[in-house]
Design an enzyme around this catalytic site. Structure first.
Site, PDB file in Angstrom:
ATOM      1  CG  ASP A   1      -1.793   1.137   1.315  1.00  8.68           C
ATOM      2  OD1 ASP A   1      -2.086   1.770   0.287  1.00  8.68           O
ATOM      3  OD2 ASP A   1      -2.597   1.576   2.274  1.00  8.68           O
TER       4      ASP A   1
ATOM      5  N   GLY B   1      -9.686   4.036   4.730  1.00 12.27           N
ATOM      6  CA  GLY B   1     -11.041   4.121   3.895  1.00 12.27           C
ATOM      7  C   GLY B   1     -12.004   2.999   4.329  1.00 12.27           C
ATOM      8  CB  SER B   2     -11.905  -0.085   3.215  1.00 15.02           C
ATOM      9  OG  SER B   2     -10.633  -0.695   3.015  1.00 15.02           O
TER      10      SER B   2
ATOM     11  CG  ASP C   1      -3.325   4.457  -1.896  1.00 10.00           C
ATOM     12  OD1 ASP C   1      -2.956   3.431  -1.927  1.00 10.00           O
ATOM     13  OD2 ASP C   1      -4.640   4.739  -1.409  1.00 10.00           O
TER      14      ASP C   1
ATOM     15  CB  THR D   1      -6.893   3.350  -3.092  1.00 11.44           C
ATOM     16  OG1 THR D   1      -6.913   4.005  -1.953  1.00 11.44           O
ATOM     17  CG2 THR D   1      -8.187   3.678  -3.995  1.00 11.44           C
TER      18      THR D   1
END
Ligand SMILES: *[C@@H]1O[C@H](CO)[C@@H](O)[C@H](O)[C@H]1NC(C)=O
Ligand SMILES: *[C@@H]1O[C@H](CO)[C@@H](O)[C@H](O)[C@H]1NC(C)=O
Ligand SMILES: *[C@@H]1O[C@H](CO)[C@@H](O)[C@H](O)[C@H]1NC(C)=O
Ligand SMILES: *[C@@H]1O[C@H](CO)[C@@H](O)[C@H](O)[C@H]1NC(C)=O
Ligand SMILES: *[C@@H]1O[C@H](CO)[C@@H](O)[C@H](O)[C@H]1NC(C)=O
Length: 482
Positions: free
Chosen positions: A103, A147-148, A298, A301
């Site tokens: 990541d 984000g998740s 990224d 993502t």
């Protein structure tokens, strides 16, 4: 880190004959201009033999006393039809291998822990600190939110190996609580490849420890080639994902020059690029420039997210497109019959990099309606830049993350690389390699960055909120496993 759906059933589309083109041979232009001469052997028999033997020993890491290695690579796995891409690391003594999401949009390494996350219920292989003789518990709380989802636990240090490199005291999170939608078996954790300045733990990321050690790497960079399976109806949950290189690029995976653009001054943290051009099928899209167009490049993502007005302007160029509402607000539908090519330009580059229609078309939701892979998000009030440029874009380029000068480079994928798209095969399994280069420990967690009380850092908590809102209609909301 990733904003999107493993849980989405991709009801995708047309199946073209599998293009299993064999890797292309290297260009042969040289052999046309340079006459083939048989040169006199210049090598001294016994020295040459010894040199060859040394080379092999270096290659396979069997030569004792070897301190350095110039570069290494890790074969990736593509999980859930391009939802995420992971590689493998080995941790502890004796070394045990784990799959981790690679990541570039975050900077912490963490693994699910045997003490917390129940591997029997979700199939995630876990790290057991008790089983490693070199593990050092830092007794500091660790938490991070993406984000998740979110992960919490404590910080520890241990030997971490990847792609032939070893960091002898790498700080990482031993995670006992994790959002249920954050990882999908067989992945055990995440390796952040951003800069230390945005590490929740405050620790030096693995890649930066190698760069900082000086002379360990041939070149202070990392590179990705990511495969595409999103438009392949035969895609399995796990497919070959491409290649991660550290210390050098792999010239057989791209053609032409790498177009490097500097990270805007002082913006190292995420791998930031200024978006300077955006077109849809050749038509320019209006968007605000300057820091309002900063983008995090990224790998963690899945999609591409941008400011509301820019994304609205983008879809305004696609007749029949429509913003979704409610839980799916931020996403747009458009007629599947429209071929969409979005192209992005960064920094002062003159090159616009196209995103294929295959990647733009995220999923088909009815006979004639599709959802696009660019979506609106609002990162205001968070540490994240306005744009998050993820795998929807990155599958279309060879991408290079260079520490010095701090920059991101893109190049055209070679036919060897694109031949891996949709080319089913068995996903690489994690292995414990033999480390050929070792650098010593990373800086201990700094107290101002470490979330010592177990609270989420404010800015990251906000990131979690926006993404949760955006994808909650598409991804089952994830509660903590316990
Ligand atoms: C070839 O190698 C041998 C053994 O190392 C050495 O004694 C000899 O001088 C070398 N010859 C040349 C021409 O380099
Ligand atoms: C590790 O050791 C500690 C202390 O003995 C124990 O409480 C814990 O349950 C052990 N964890 C595992 C996963 O074996
Ligand atoms: C997927 O999209 C790529 C790029 O447009 C195309 O070359 C390939 O043939 C497509 N694969 C399938 C299975 O449709
Ligand atoms: C470079 O990529 C090619 C094609 O995938 C692969 O065969 C080769 O092993 C790679 N080499 C390195 C050093 O990464
Ligand atoms: C783009 O912005 C310019 C300047 O603000 C404006 O004149 C133009 O009409 C805009 N174009 C579109 C398609 O919105």
């Amino acid at each position: 880190m990733h904003l999107l759906p493993y849980s989405l059933a991709l009801s995708v589309l047309a199946l073209a004959p599998e293009s299993l083109a064999a890797p292309q041979p290297a260009p042969t232009s040289l052999s046309r201009s340079i006459p083939l001469l048989r040169r006199k052997p210049v090598r001294n028999g016994s020295e040459w033999l010894k040199a060859q033997k040394d080379l092999l020993e270096i290659k396979y890491g069997t030569k004792s006393g070897l301190e350095k290695r110039a570069s290494g690579f890790n074969l990736l796995t593509n999980q859930g039809a391009d939802s995420s891409f992971y590689g493998s690391i080995a941790v502890g003594t004796p070394a045990v291998s784990y799959d981790v999401i690679l990541d570039t949009g975050s900077s912490d390494l963490w693994l699910a822990a045997a003490d917390g996350v129940s591997s029997s219920s979700n199939g995630i292989p876990t790290f057991n600190p008790n089983a490693s003789t070199t593990f050092n518990n830092l007794n500091t709380a660790f938490s991070i939110s993406y984000g998740s989802g979110a992960a919490r636990g404590t910080l520890g240090q241990d030997v971490v190996q990847m792609a032939g490199f070893e960091v002898s005291a790498q700080t990482f999170g031993v995670v006992t609580q994790i959002s249920s939608n954050l990882l999908s078996s067989p992945v055990s954790g995440l390796m952040g490849l951003g800069f230390q300045s945005i590490a929740s733990s405050g620790a030096t990321p693995f890649w930066e420890a190698l760069v900082n050690s000086g002379g360990t790497l041939d070149e202070p960079l990392m590179a990705f080639q990511l495969t595409r399976f999103v438009n392949d109806t035969n895609a399995q949950q796990l497919e070959p994902g491409g290649t991660f290189n550290i210390g050098s690029t792999n010239s057989s995976l791209y053609t032409g020059d790498i177009d490097y653009q500097d990270i805007p001054s002082g913006q190292e943290g995420y791998w930031i690029q200024e978006l300077t051009g955006l077109t849809v099928n050749g038509n320019s899209v209006n968007f605000t420039s300057g820091s309002a167009s900063y983008a995090a490049i990224d790998t963690g993502t899945t999609l591409v997210g941008g400011p509301n007005d820019a994304i609205a302007a983008l879809y305004a160029q696609i007749p029949g497109s429509q913003a979704l509402t409610g839980d799916n607000a931020g996403y747009y539908t458009y007629p599947c019959s429209t071929d969409v090519t979005v192209a992005l330009r960064f920094g002062s580059s003159s090159i616009s990099w196209p995103v294929s229609n295959a990647d733009f078309l995220l999923m088909q939701v009815s006979e004639s309606t599709c959802v696009g892979g660019f979506f609106a998000l609002d990162t205001s009030g968070t540490s994240a830049p306005p744009w998050i440029v993820g795998d929807t874009f990155l599958k279309n380029v060879y991408s290079v993350f260079r520490a010095d000068p701090a920059s991101v480079g893109f190049a055209t994928l070679s036919s060897t690389a694109t031949a891996m798209n949709g080319a089913s095969g068995s996903a690489p399994s994690p292995t414990v390699g033999k480390a050929a280069a070792t650098v010593s420990g990373t800086a201990a967690a700094s107290t101002d960055k470490a979330a010592g009380n177990g609270a989420l850092p404010v800015e990251l908590a906000s990131v979690a909120m926006w993404a949760a809102v955006l994808v909650s209609g598409l991804v089952s909301a994830g509660g903590l496993l316990f």
